[in-house]
Design an enzyme around this catalytic site. Structure first.
Site, short mmCIF file in Angstrom:
data_model
loop_
_atom_site.label_atom_id
_atom_site.label_comp_id
_atom_site.label_asym_id
_atom_site.label_seq_id
_atom_site.Cartn_x
_atom_site.Cartn_y
_atom_site.Cartn_z
N TRP A 22 0.84 -1.20 0.00
CA TRP A 22 0.00 0.00 0.00
C TRP A 22 0.88 1.25 0.00
CZ3 TRP A 22 -4.16 1.25 4.33
CH2 TRP A 22 -4.84 2.43 3.99
N TYR A 58 -4.12 1.21 -4.60
CA TYR A 58 -2.91 1.71 -3.96
C TYR A 58 -2.18 2.64 -4.93
CZ TYR A 58 -3.59 -2.17 -0.64
OH TYR A 58 -4.11 -3.05 0.28
#
Length: 334
Positions: A22, A58
């Protein structure tokens, strides 16, 4: 050598520690650096980590592109169990839930391209979509599995009731919930469920957005779009309690094992019954250094009880990770 686990219904055997990506996407983490991100993925594989987890949201495709480039550059794709997600959409940088079958199909095709691969090992529904029947979403994943675009199906942030409904329509192998020393809600429902049903958990948030790294002080501030500015754990009312708890856990880890809180946090997750893989987020290669000191920590029942006592006595106003839940399509900001 990092221990491995098995993904049911497949021949995939990833390491029990996986790389979470992420942060390298930059979104909600204050930006990113492509070269550094690519090197981080490559360093994880060099250290023996064989599972890399990413998602389209992300960085709105950024993390997937970096992961794909890292694996292509070193020709490492075959060494990695590659996990990504679907079921979210976005407007600008605002994500929202969108698990319609047509969106699932588009996301899988886009992910294959960004990741520079012809098959995704584990495709996970990122969040349940209240506007789409679980059965429709499951059916789209089953179609992708049968078409050979993915090797295994997973879901993230699903309740046991949603898991039951999903599994009636498609074979489910992986469940990805949040889990760490401070966020343990799944112990009441999801963990017992996966143990009973023989599923593999791929837990995220082992360090609780860096809180359990042991590197934060009570006056810490975060810049820009950093998600911790919206996290109630990091606000004035609670943050000092959590920092104090980490300091006490750090002292315990040093006295008992000669280690630090960061090592204890990961060892604790891996020691919990029902946990298959724990994701470790990193955006720089040096943030992987701590992994070498986790293997030789063996937690006894007395150790686990003392850890529970420290947390319960110090964090008097606990809060979970609910703030991270994205809105539904009909609730997103205009």
């Amino acid at each position: 050598m990092v221990a491995t686990t098995r993904i049911p219904g497949t021949d995939l055997q990833p390491t029990r520690i996986g790389l979470g990506t992420w942060a390298i996407g930059g979104w909600m983490w204050g930006g990113t650096d492509e070269g550094q991100s690519v090197r981080t993925v490559q360093s994880a594989v060099d250290r023996g980590i064989s599972l890399v987890d990413t998602a389209p949201v992300y960085g709105m495709g950024t993390s997937e592109r970096f992961v794909g480039e890292a694996l292509r550059e070193r020709r490492r794709r075959e060494q990695v169990v590659l996990a990504t997600k679907c079921g979210l959409n976005w407007s600008g940088t605002q994500p929202y839930r969108d698990a319609r079958p047509e969106r699932i199909r588009q996301e899988i095709d886009d992910s294959l391209q960004r990741l520079q691969t012809d098959v995704i090992d584990i495709e996970q529904v990122h969040w349940p979509d209240p506007n789409v029947p679980v059965e429709e979403t499951a059916g789209a994943l089953k179609d992708a599995l049968q078409a050979g675009k993915i090797r295994a199906i997973g879901v993230s942030n699903f309740s046991p009731e949603q898991l039951d409904r999903f599994r009636k329509e498609a074979p489910l192998s992986v469940v990805q919930p949040p889990y760490n020393l401070f966020e343990r809600g799944i112990e009441n429902d999801v963990l017992p469920y996966v143990r009973e049903q023989g599923l593999t958990t791929l837990t995220y948030g082992a360090l609780c957005r860096g809180l359990l790294s042991g590197k934060m002080t009570a006056d810490q501030t975060f810049e820009g779009d950093d998600l911790r500015n919206a996290d109630p754990k990091f606000q004035a009312a609670r943050f000092p309690q959590y920092v104090e708890a980490v300091n006490k856990l750090d002292a315990f880890a040093q006295e008992r094992f000669g280690k630090r809180a960061i090592h204890l946090a990961l060892a604790w997750v891996l020691a919990q019954p029902g946990v298959g893989v724990a994701l470790w987020g990193a955006r720089r290669p040096d943030q992987l250094d701590a992994l070498a000191d986790v293997d030789d920590i063996t937690l006894t029942q007395d150790d686990l009880s003392e850890i529970d006592r420290i947390v319960a006595d110090t964090v008097t106003d606990p809060v979970g990770p609910e703030f991270m839940a994205p809105p539904a399509r009909d609730e997103k900001a205009a």
